[in-house]
Design a protein around this motif. Structure first.
Motif, PDB file in Angstrom:
ATOM      1  N   GLY A   1      -3.589  -3.047 -11.684  1.00  0.00           N
ATOM      2  CA  GLY A   1      -4.617  -2.751 -10.695  1.00  0.00           C
ATOM      3  C   GLY A   1      -4.112  -1.630  -9.810  1.00  0.00           C
ATOM      4  N   THR A   2      -5.029  -0.810  -9.364  1.00  0.00           N
ATOM      5  CA  THR A   2      -4.624   0.387  -8.623  1.00  0.00           C
ATOM      6  C   THR A   2      -4.808   0.166  -7.130  1.00  0.00           C
ATOM      7  OG1 THR A   2      -6.795   1.262  -9.113  1.00  0.00           O
ATOM      8  CG2 THR A   2      -4.991   2.050 -10.474  1.00  0.00           C
ATOM      9  N   ASP A   3      -4.030  -0.783  -6.586  1.00  0.00           N
ATOM     10  CA  ASP A   3      -4.100  -1.020  -5.152  1.00  0.00           C
ATOM     11  C   ASP A   3      -3.256  -0.034  -4.362  1.00  0.00           C
ATOM     12  OD1 ASP A   3      -1.949  -2.129  -6.433  1.00  0.00           O
ATOM     13  OD2 ASP A   3      -1.797  -3.889  -5.128  1.00  0.00           O
ATOM     14  N   ARG A   4      -2.406   0.684  -5.033  1.00  0.00           N
ATOM     15  CA  ARG A   4      -1.577   1.697  -4.376  1.00  0.00           C
ATOM     16  C   ARG A   4      -1.972   3.086  -4.878  1.00  0.00           C
ATOM     17  NH1 ARG A   4       3.693  -1.540  -6.342  1.00  0.00           N
ATOM     18  NH2 ARG A   4       4.264  -2.661  -4.452  1.00  0.00           N
ATOM     19  N   PRO A   5      -1.658   4.144  -4.103  1.00  0.00           N
ATOM     20  CA  PRO A   5      -1.727   5.483  -4.682  1.00  0.00           C
ATOM     21  C   PRO A   5      -0.632   5.612  -5.744  1.00  0.00           C
ATOM     22  CG  PRO A   5      -1.509   5.573  -2.279  1.00  0.00           C
ATOM     23  CD  PRO A   5      -1.236   4.152  -2.682  1.00  0.00           C
ATOM     24  N   LEU A   6      -1.019   5.999  -6.938  1.00  0.00           N
ATOM     25  CA  LEU A   6      -0.074   6.219  -8.045  1.00  0.00           C
ATOM     26  C   LEU A   6      -0.253   7.662  -8.491  1.00  0.00           C
ATOM     27  CD1 LEU A   6      -0.768   2.976 -10.146  1.00  0.00           C
ATOM     28  CD2 LEU A   6       1.124   3.363  -8.556  1.00  0.00           C
ATOM     29  N   LEU A   7       0.775   8.465  -8.309  1.00  0.00           N
ATOM     30  CA  LEU A   7       0.615   9.904  -8.478  1.00  0.00           C
ATOM     31  C   LEU A   7       1.538  10.456  -9.550  1.00  0.00           C
ATOM     32  CD1 LEU A   7       0.529  10.769  -4.678  1.00  0.00           C
ATOM     33  CD2 LEU A   7      -1.413  10.418  -6.213  1.00  0.00           C
ATOM     34  N   LEU A   8       0.962  11.149 -10.496  1.00  0.00           N
ATOM     35  CA  LEU A   8       1.718  11.911 -11.486  1.00  0.00           C
ATOM     36  C   LEU A   8       1.646  13.362 -11.034  1.00  0.00           C
ATOM     37  CD1 LEU A   8       0.294   9.999 -14.524  1.00  0.00           C
ATOM     38  CD2 LEU A   8       2.746  10.232 -14.053  1.00  0.00           C
ATOM     39  N   MET A   9       2.794  13.902 -10.598  1.00  0.00           N
ATOM     40  CA  MET A   9       2.797  15.202  -9.934  1.00  0.00           C
ATOM     41  C   MET A   9       3.302  16.307 -10.858  1.00  0.00           C
ATOM     42  SD  MET A   9       1.633  14.365  -7.005  1.00  0.00           S
ATOM     43  CE  MET A   9       1.705  16.048  -6.382  1.00  0.00           C
TER      44      MET A   9
ATOM     45  N   ASP B   1       0.826  -1.215   0.000  1.00  0.00           N
ATOM     46  CA  ASP B   1       0.000   0.000   0.000  1.00  0.00           C
ATOM     47  C   ASP B   1       0.861   1.267   0.000  1.00  0.00           C
ATOM     48  OD1 ASP B   1       0.999  -0.285   2.475  1.00  0.00           O
ATOM     49  OD2 ASP B   1      -0.921  -0.178   3.554  1.00  0.00           O
ATOM     50  N   ALA B   2       2.099   1.108  -0.435  1.00  0.00           N
ATOM     51  CA  ALA B   2       3.003   2.263  -0.508  1.00  0.00           C
ATOM     52  C   ALA B   2       2.544   3.242  -1.585  1.00  0.00           C
ATOM     53  CB  ALA B   2       4.421   1.794  -0.827  1.00  0.00           C
ATOM     54  N   THR B   3       3.006   4.471  -1.460  1.00  0.00           N
ATOM     55  CA  THR B   3       2.731   5.493  -2.475  1.00  0.00           C
ATOM     56  C   THR B   3       3.837   5.476  -3.531  1.00  0.00           C
ATOM     57  OG1 THR B   3       1.685   6.919  -0.832  1.00  0.00           O
ATOM     58  CG2 THR B   3       2.431   7.976  -2.875  1.00  0.00           C
ATOM     59  N   ILE B   4       3.429   5.479  -4.793  1.00  0.00           N
ATOM     60  CA  ILE B   4       4.390   5.635  -5.882  1.00  0.00           C
ATOM     61  C   ILE B   4       4.060   6.945  -6.598  1.00  0.00           C
ATOM     62  CG2 ILE B   4       5.242   4.710  -8.074  1.00  0.00           C
ATOM     63  CD1 ILE B   4       4.689   1.918  -7.017  1.00  0.00           C
ATOM     64  N   ALA B   5       5.050   7.828  -6.622  1.00  0.00           N
ATOM     65  CA  ALA B   5       4.872   9.128  -7.291  1.00  0.00           C
ATOM     66  C   ALA B   5       5.936   9.292  -8.366  1.00  0.00           C
ATOM     67  CB  ALA B   5       4.982  10.260  -6.275  1.00  0.00           C
ATOM     68  N   VAL B   6       5.570   9.974  -9.425  1.00  0.00           N
ATOM     69  CA  VAL B   6       6.527  10.321 -10.481  1.00  0.00           C
ATOM     70  C   VAL B   6       6.360  11.813 -10.766  1.00  0.00           C
ATOM     71  CG1 VAL B   6       7.364   9.834 -12.805  1.00  0.00           C
ATOM     72  CG2 VAL B   6       6.227   8.027 -11.521  1.00  0.00           C
TER      73      VAL B   6
ATOM     74  N   ILE C   1       7.869  22.667  -3.540  1.00  0.00           N
ATOM     75  CA  ILE C   1       8.076  21.293  -3.068  1.00  0.00           C
ATOM     76  C   ILE C   1       7.431  20.965  -1.717  1.00  0.00           C
ATOM     77  CG2 ILE C   1       9.862  19.608  -2.427  1.00  0.00           C
ATOM     78  CD1 ILE C   1       9.251  19.953  -5.487  1.00  0.00           C
ATOM     79  N   PRO C   2       7.484  21.847  -0.720  1.00  0.00           N
ATOM     80  CA  PRO C   2       6.774  21.475   0.521  1.00  0.00           C
ATOM     81  C   PRO C   2       5.284  21.220   0.270  1.00  0.00           C
ATOM     82  CG  PRO C   2       8.322  23.236   0.938  1.00  0.00           C
ATOM     83  CD  PRO C   2       8.269  23.077  -0.555  1.00  0.00           C
ATOM     84  N   ALA C   3       4.660  22.047  -0.561  1.00  0.00           N
ATOM     85  CA  ALA C   3       3.235  21.836  -0.873  1.00  0.00           C
ATOM     86  C   ALA C   3       3.045  20.537  -1.640  1.00  0.00           C
ATOM     87  CB  ALA C   3       2.701  23.017  -1.694  1.00  0.00           C
ATOM     88  N   LEU C   4       3.944  20.275  -2.579  1.00  0.00           N
ATOM     89  CA  LEU C   4       3.823  19.059  -3.394  1.00  0.00           C
ATOM     90  C   LEU C   4       3.979  17.802  -2.524  1.00  0.00           C
ATOM     91  CD1 LEU C   4       5.198  18.453  -6.900  1.00  0.00           C
ATOM     92  CD2 LEU C   4       5.906  16.898  -5.100  1.00  0.00           C
ATOM     93  N   VAL C   5       4.966  17.808  -1.641  1.00  0.00           N
ATOM     94  CA  VAL C   5       5.158  16.629  -0.776  1.00  0.00           C
ATOM     95  C   VAL C   5       3.980  16.481   0.187  1.00  0.00           C
ATOM     96  CG1 VAL C   5       6.620  15.643   1.047  1.00  0.00           C
ATOM     97  CG2 VAL C   5       7.666  16.558  -1.043  1.00  0.00           C
ATOM     98  N   ALA C   6       3.457  17.589   0.676  1.00  0.00           N
ATOM     99  CA  ALA C   6       2.266  17.512   1.539  1.00  0.00           C
ATOM    100  C   ALA C   6       1.102  16.873   0.786  1.00  0.00           C
ATOM    101  CB  ALA C   6       1.884  18.905   2.041  1.00  0.00           C
ATOM    102  N   THR C   7       0.972  17.211  -0.503  1.00  0.00           N
ATOM    103  CA  THR C   7      -0.087  16.601  -1.322  1.00  0.00           C
ATOM    104  C   THR C   7       0.144  15.102  -1.482  1.00  0.00           C
ATOM    105  OG1 THR C   7      -0.647  18.627  -2.489  1.00  0.00           O
ATOM    106  CG2 THR C   7      -1.057  16.577  -3.670  1.00  0.00           C
ATOM    107  N   VAL C   8       1.389  14.711  -1.748  1.00  0.00           N
ATOM    108  CA  VAL C   8       1.691  13.274  -1.869  1.00  0.00           C
ATOM    109  C   VAL C   8       1.354  12.569  -0.544  1.00  0.00           C
ATOM    110  CG1 VAL C   8       3.541  11.576  -2.213  1.00  0.00           C
ATOM    111  CG2 VAL C   8       3.454  13.625  -3.645  1.00  0.00           C
ATOM    112  N   GLU C   9       1.740  13.176   0.551  1.00  0.00           N
ATOM    113  CA  GLU C   9       1.465  12.566   1.857  1.00  0.00           C
ATOM    114  C   GLU C   9      -0.041  12.459   2.111  1.00  0.00           C
ATOM    115  OE1 GLU C   9       4.284  10.982   2.446  1.00  0.00           O
ATOM    116  OE2 GLU C   9       3.893  11.364   4.561  1.00  0.00           O
ATOM    117  N   HIS C  10      -0.773  13.474   1.690  1.00  0.00           N
ATOM    118  CA  HIS C  10      -2.222  13.505   1.878  1.00  0.00           C
ATOM    119  C   HIS C  10      -2.910  12.362   1.135  1.00  0.00           C
ATOM    120  CE1 HIS C  10      -5.836  15.553   3.114  1.00  0.00           C
ATOM    121  NE2 HIS C  10      -6.313  15.510   1.887  1.00  0.00           N
ATOM    122  N   GLN C  11      -2.271  11.892   0.070  1.00  0.00           N
ATOM    123  CA  GLN C  11      -2.866  10.824  -0.759  1.00  0.00           C
ATOM    124  C   GLN C  11      -2.501   9.429  -0.250  1.00  0.00           C
ATOM    125  OE1 GLN C  11      -4.498  11.651  -3.853  1.00  0.00           O
ATOM    126  NE2 GLN C  11      -4.209  13.838  -3.555  1.00  0.00           N
ATOM    127  N   ARG C  12      -1.718   9.358   0.819  1.00  0.00           N
ATOM    128  CA  ARG C  12      -1.306   8.027   1.315  1.00  0.00           C
ATOM    129  C   ARG C  12      -2.520   7.193   1.652  1.00  0.00           C
ATOM    130  NH1 ARG C  12       3.863   7.323   5.172  1.00  0.00           N
ATOM    131  NH2 ARG C  12       3.313   5.160   4.781  1.00  0.00           N
TER     132      ARG C  12
END
Ligand SMILES: NC(=O)c1ccc[n+]([C@@H]2O[C@H](COP(=O)([O-])OP(=O)(O)OC[C@H]3O[C@@H](n4cnc5c(N)ncnc54)[C@H](OP(=O)(O)O)[C@@H]3O)[C@@H](O)[C@H]2O)c1
Length: 239
Positions: free
Chosen positions: A181-189, A138-143, A211-222
């Motif tokens: 399958g989208t079992d993880r958060p997959l984020l195109l930032m 259930d990890a987050t994958i971001a690109v 970047i602080p806002a962007l990382v906060a958004t990634v964290e929010h999607q966990r």
């Protein structure tokens, strides 16, 4: 390499030598993560400066994302070091822009087109698939994509091959999500246009405005499965 700290979440930031990548690494350290950041050469980088400034829990690894052999070697080194602990956030930031804004696609050399497409579109998928078994279920994958990858918003043109590479990245991530399958958060930032070596001094945003806002958004999607293409504030971008 130092021993892992068992009680901290783990973030792997691929392409963390400078620019947005080192800022993402800094932000995850600030949030209490153990951070693995990658560089691609022996050169001393701002990521090394960060470690020398006493950042606790920062490990520096090496990979050129255009090399499948180096991705496989990174996998094996990480597996040995993590010893069964899973990566909580995998963030692929590495990217290139090799032509000026007004360069037409037909003006670029074959070599630069191949490097741009390989680095920006294909390599993130190779990293994600190559490290899959080290990344938690259930990890987050971001690109790091770009607003320039939006076909729907391309009213002005410019950066033709770079835009195409980020649109291709977005499409490849959709194919990956559909297949796996989208079992993880997959984020195109999309970070906005930011002052880095790539973004230039004239960009409207500083790194600290993005970047602080962007990382906060990634964290929010966990923990929220599914593929999303969003800006640094979490607002959806038209594909
Ligand atoms: N700045 C912006 O305005 C902006 C806007 C939208 C999206 N982005 C995206 O954000 C990401 C970072 O951009 P940036 O502005 O920080 O650019 P940058 O300052 O030019 O840094 C690029 C980063 O990518 C790494 N990299 C490039 N090719 C690589 C390879 N083959 N293997 C491993 N690492 C590689 C570089 O490593 P080296 O130090 O070894 O060269 C460096 O760490 C890119 O994907 C870019 O497309 C940037």
């Amino acid at each position: 390499m130092k021993n892992s700290t068992p009680d901290r979440p783990i973030a792997l930031i691929v392409g963390a030598s400078r620019g947005l990548g080192v800022a993402v690494a800094t932000e995850y350290l600030r949030l209490g993560y153990e951070v693995y950041g990658t560089v691609r050469s022996d050169a001393h980088t701002p990521l090394h400066d960060l470690r020398e400034a006493g950042s606790d829990g920062l490990h520096i690894e090496r990979v050129d994302v255009t090399s499948t052999g180096e991705i496989a070697a990174l996998h094996d080194r990480l597996a040995a070091h993590l010893r069964g602990r899973a990566i909580d956030v995998l963030f692929v930031v590495a990217g290139v822009s090799l032509a000026p804004q007004d360069a037409r696609a037909i003006d670029m050399s074959d070599a630069d087109i191949v490097t741009t497409m390989l680095t920006n579109a294909i390599a993130p998928l190779r990293v994600i698939e190559g490290l899959d078994d080290l990344v938690g279920p259930d990890a987050t994958i971001a690109v790091m994509s770009s607003g320039q990858g939006s076909i729907g918003r391309n009213e002005t043109g410019g950066f033709e091959v770079y835009r195409a590479s980020k649109a291709a990245l977005n499409q490849l991530m959709r194919s990956y999500a559909a297949r796996r399958g989208t079992d993880r958060p997959l984020l195109l930032m999309a970070p906005g246009w930011v002052q880095t070596d790539m973004g230039g001094n004239g960009a409207p945003l500083t790194v600290s405005e993005s970047i602080p806002a962007l990382v906060a958004t990634v964290e929010h999607q966990r923990g929220i499965p599914g593929l999303r293409y969003v800006d640094r504030h979490g607002e959806p971008i038209p594909w």
